[in-house]
Write a protein that holds these residues in place. Structure first.
Motif, mmCIF file in Angstrom:
data_model
loop_
_atom_site.group_PDB
_atom_site.id
_atom_site.type_symbol
_atom_site.label_atom_id
_atom_site.label_comp_id
_atom_site.label_asym_id
_atom_site.label_seq_id
_atom_site.Cartn_x
_atom_site.Cartn_y
_atom_site.Cartn_z
ATOM 1 N N LEU A 83 0.809 -1.212 0.000
ATOM 2 C CA LEU A 83 0.000 0.000 0.000
ATOM 3 C C LEU A 83 0.849 1.273 0.000
ATOM 4 C CD1 LEU A 83 -2.805 -1.004 2.530
ATOM 5 C CD2 LEU A 83 -2.712 -1.361 0.053
ATOM 6 N N ARG A 84 2.052 1.208 0.508
ATOM 7 C CA ARG A 84 2.879 2.409 0.621
ATOM 8 C C ARG A 84 3.156 3.037 -0.742
ATOM 9 N NH1 ARG A 84 8.188 3.532 0.315
ATOM 10 N NH2 ARG A 84 8.675 1.341 -0.054
ATOM 11 N N THR A 85 3.273 2.201 -1.768
ATOM 12 C CA THR A 85 3.580 2.718 -3.105
ATOM 13 C C THR A 85 2.428 2.531 -4.083
ATOM 14 O OG1 THR A 85 4.685 0.614 -3.629
ATOM 15 C CG2 THR A 85 6.068 2.444 -2.864
ATOM 16 N N TRP A 86 1.238 2.288 -3.555
ATOM 17 C CA TRP A 86 0.051 2.150 -4.414
ATOM 18 C C TRP A 86 -0.462 3.541 -4.759
ATOM 19 C CZ3 TRP A 86 -5.319 0.706 -2.058
ATOM 20 C CH2 TRP A 86 -6.291 0.653 -3.071
ATOM 21 N N GLY A 87 -0.521 3.858 -6.036
ATOM 22 C CA GLY A 87 -1.073 5.134 -6.480
ATOM 23 C C GLY A 87 -2.396 4.905 -7.178
#
Length: 272
Positions: free
Chosen positions: A189-193
């Protein structure tokens, strides 16, 4: 640089996230309906692509999750587009899509409607098939950076695949996403755009509000389609006559095609 590839850099801000989607993206999503098996299949579109893009691997069973890939010529950009729901439930394609949507939304402890028994769980588990296909194309095209897209059910699959892979997704009319995240194993989720575009009166926008991720962008109308005010004024019941009427005016992909082509501005409604 088009907004959808600015997302690859994860700089999601109000000015860039809600620019009107460019026409290539609209055409790629359209082909997921017309170039795959189902009620909307058009033989003339079966092998079509978009100018400047080549068709790659596809997942196109007679029944089940369907998706197309597009690879931009002379670049490392790729788009994986998932098809939305076939609304014609008189045929197996639409019946399977309806059951697959229920399978995705329901807790696995609950049972599906009885008429879904004509399909196997493997056929109805569109999310697992989408994750497998995404893994397959990454292996087949190791140098390509993928953006995930789709409309409606296809939007849900695109966003969930992007969440699992820590990638970017730009979609039309996604359902509420946060309740679906437990269906993933160790999402990134940290790098989900994520950017989702809505018609102002799309009933899915009403139900997805505050249940999305990152940017929620809206096309506003000067007046509401028939049934939409009545649908919005109460608890959303997609089986009610007014919400069904609103759904057919404000949710179907034809409506989103017209919005993209109109060039109307899009405003940001939510940015997490």
């Amino acid at each position: 640089m088009p907004v959808f590839y600015r997302l690859e850099l994860m700089h999601i801000d109000a000015p860039s996230a809600c620019e009107n989607p460019w026409d290539e993206k609209r055409r790629q999503d359209e082909l997921t309906y017309t170039a795959t098996w189902g009620s909307y299949f058009n033989p003339h579109a079966e092998n079509e692509s978009v100018a400047g893009w080549q068709r790659g691997l596809e997942h196109n069973p007679l029944v089940g999750m369907r998706a197309l890939t597009f690879i931009q010529s002379n670049s490392t950009r790729g788009v994986l587009a998932f098809r939305g729901t076939d609304l014609n439930t008189s045929q197996s394609s639409g019946q399977a899509d309806t059951c697959a949507d229920a399978f995705l939304q329901l807790d696995l402890k609950h049972s599906l409607p009885p008429w879904c028994n004509q399909f196997t769980l493997h056929q109805l588990d569109y999310l697992s098939r989408a994750l497998e296909f995404a893994e397959r194309i990454v292996g087949a095209y190791p140098s390509i950076h993928w953006l995930y897209t789709g409309h409606s059910l296809g939007a849900a699959l695109a966003q969930l695949v992007a969440a699992q892979r820590g990638a970017s997704a730009a979609t039309f009319s996604a359902p509420a996403l946060k309740p679906l995240l437990p269906r993933l194993q160790n999402p990134t989720l940290r790098t989900w755009g994520a950017v989702t575009f809505y018609d102002q009166y799309d009933p899915l926008r009403f139900t997805a509000l505050n249940e999305l991720w990152n940017a929620n962008c809206t096309w506003h109308r000067s007046s509401a389609p028939t049934g939409c005010h009545e649908c919005e004024e109460r608890i959303i019941d997609m089986h009610s006559d007014v919400c069904e009427e609103c759904f057919m005016k404000a949710h179907i992909f034809k409506n989103y095609l017209e919005l993209v082509l109109s060039g109307k501005s899009v405003s940001i409604e939510h940015l997490q």
